[in-house]
Design an enzyme around this catalytic site. Sequence first.
Site, PDB file in Angstrom:
ATOM      1  N   TYR A 134       0.800  -1.487   0.109  1.00 54.99           N
ATOM      2  CA  TYR A 134      -0.089   0.197   0.531  1.00 54.99           C
ATOM      3  C   TYR A 134       1.028   1.405   0.119  1.00 54.99           C
ATOM      4  O   TYR A 134       0.789   2.204   1.342  1.00 54.99           O
ATOM      5  CB  TYR A 134      -1.490   0.180   0.947  1.00 54.99           C
ATOM      6  N   TYR A 181     -14.045  -4.916   4.535  1.00 52.56           N
ATOM      7  CA  TYR A 181     -12.986  -5.206   4.234  1.00 52.56           C
ATOM      8  C   TYR A 181     -12.643  -7.035   4.223  1.00 52.56           C
ATOM      9  O   TYR A 181     -12.559  -7.419   5.519  1.00 52.56           O
ATOM     10  CB  TYR A 181     -11.666  -4.483   4.093  1.00 52.56           C
ATOM     11  N   ASP A 202     -15.702 -13.165   8.475  1.00 47.07           N
ATOM     12  CA  ASP A 202     -15.072 -13.288   8.111  1.00 47.07           C
ATOM     13  C   ASP A 202     -14.440 -12.196   9.510  1.00 47.07           C
ATOM     14  O   ASP A 202     -14.179 -11.115  10.141  1.00 47.07           O
ATOM     15  CB  ASP A 202     -14.579 -11.944   7.236  1.00 47.07           C
ATOM     16  N   LYS A 215      -5.016 -13.892  11.090  1.00 43.94           N
ATOM     17  CA  LYS A 215      -4.211 -12.668  12.204  1.00 43.94           C
ATOM     18  C   LYS A 215      -3.735 -13.280  13.588  1.00 43.94           C
ATOM     19  O   LYS A 215      -2.248 -13.508  13.905  1.00 43.94           O
ATOM     20  CB  LYS A 215      -5.409 -11.514  11.887  1.00 43.94           C
TER      21      LYS A 215
HETATM   22  C1  LIG Z   1      -6.570  -8.423   7.559  1.00 44.08           C
HETATM   23  C2  LIG Z   1      -7.920  -9.263   6.678  1.00 44.08           C
HETATM   24  C3  LIG Z   1      -7.846 -10.045   5.777  1.00 44.08           C
HETATM   25  C4  LIG Z   1      -6.912 -10.342   5.101  1.00 44.08           C
HETATM   26  O1  LIG Z   1      -6.017 -11.346   5.711  1.00 44.08           O
HETATM   27  P1  LIG Z   1      -4.269 -10.964   4.705  1.00 44.08           P
HETATM   28  O2  LIG Z   1      -3.460 -12.151   5.656  1.00 44.08           O
HETATM   29  O3  LIG Z   1      -3.458  -9.433   5.412  1.00 44.08           O
HETATM   30  O4  LIG Z   1      -4.677 -11.499   3.625  1.00 44.08           O
HETATM   31  C5  LIG Z   1      -9.180 -10.248   5.289  1.00 44.08           C
HETATM   32  N1  LIG Z   1     -10.390 -10.093   6.306  1.00 44.08           N
HETATM   33  C6  LIG Z   1     -10.515  -8.579   7.826  1.00 44.08           C
HETATM   34  C7  LIG Z   1     -11.169  -8.914   8.463  1.00 44.08           C
HETATM   35  C8  LIG Z   1      -8.912  -8.980   8.005  1.00 44.08           C
HETATM   36  O5  LIG Z   1      -8.813  -8.094   8.914  1.00 44.08           O
END
Ligand SMILES: *Cc1c(COP(=O)(O)O)cnc(C)c1O
Length: 426
Positions: free
Chosen positions: A18, A145, A239, A269
């Site tokens: 980014y 996101y 998610d 994460k």
């Molecule tokens: C960070 C994130 C992703 C993507 O994860 P990456 O390991 O960076 O590909 C997807 N969904 C959410 C909610 C996120 O915070």
Amino acid sequence: MTASEWYARGREHVWLPYTQMKTARAPLPVASAQGMRLTLADGRELIDGISSWWACVHGYRHPHIEAAVRQQLETLPHVMLGGLAHEQAYTLARRLAGLLPGDLDHVFFSDSGSVAVEVAMKMAAQFWLNQGQRRVKFLCFKGGYHGDTFATMSVCDPDEGMHSLFKGALLEQVVVELPRDAAGEAALDELLGRYCGELAGIVVEPLVQGAGGMVFHDPFTLQALRRLADAHDLLLIFDEIFVGLGRLGDAMFACQIAGVQPDIVTLSKALTGGTLPLAATIASKRIHEGFLSDDPLHALMHGPTYMGNAMGCAAANASLDLFESEPRLVQARAISAQLERQLAPARDLPGVKDVRVRGAIGVIQFDRMAPADRLSAICIDHGVWLRPFRDVLYTTPPLIADEDDITRITSAMIAATRDLGEVISA
Ligand SMILES: *Cc1c(COP(=O)(O)O)cnc(C)c1O
């Protein structure tokens, strides 16, 4: 090589995330990390206020995770999951199934959050295809996101996912505002009636939309989405890559706080405590059964090379141990209360639109796009690493942060906000 050597020699070869490579401020070389702290190559120490993109929940180099990874390295660093099995992946899958509510029992491993969401979308679409129904689109939300790959970009906020830039290359999804009250639910109900038979499911970040701007919503929204998913026979995908695994303090997962049972959950994460890349897509019994068939083409057609990496799974198992043996949720709630207290004064500063806290997430939102480099430089002067984006300066500290650490972080945030106010009024 000294830091100045590897840095100078590698700099023109590393393409940063980014980042406008022409104008960006140079990144800070880090020599080592321990607990809450990063030690820079020049000897300065910074408190990490964002846990390396929200992952490092137990702090850096927790001895329990370090020992687990070291032991795994010495016995079986990695082996393919296609046709072979290993203890760490099988144990981790069982433990995640046990921790998640209801019959979210079937775990598919991958190695990044974006891929975990891709897998969730593929699972949902193929669930319907296996029944002879072509339902491949998704309902998703403004401000959302879900990752940077093409399918996940398509379910991000249209501006953040750069839908217009990539027009034609992205899947076209149905993007709407989150329903926040009964009227919103009714409007969405009406809209879903029109897309009947085209949609596979709903993709949402539960309770907090993270990278889209740190925007919160109430359990009502998720309960409404569950009702709508049931009424229109859609799969509900949570998610939890940001909020899952303790960040919100009241429970391990947002779905538990909201009292809503999704059909598919994604995690990444914090899964390995910020040590190794690993992600998981966890499906309910009904979804899994939708793939059981005598037809080999009904199998889930996915298989990342490094899926279920043994060192990653060992780190994740050790991380789950720490959630059992150390009071992470209690710590997250204490951090939350302290953030509330110490960020509150920012509400009255010029240029501030909103201050909000949920779990161990503290956000100062400005009334304009923030000068990220300047804010970040002030925080660094205060010994704190933060990475503001868009119109927010936020903290997502490691959950081991003590009172002094949080005070350092919030003082830096307030100082940076004051400076912004001075710039505005000058
Ligand atoms: C960070 C994130 C992703 C993507 O994860 P990456 O390991 O960076 O590909 C997807 N969904 C959410 C909610 C996120 O915070």
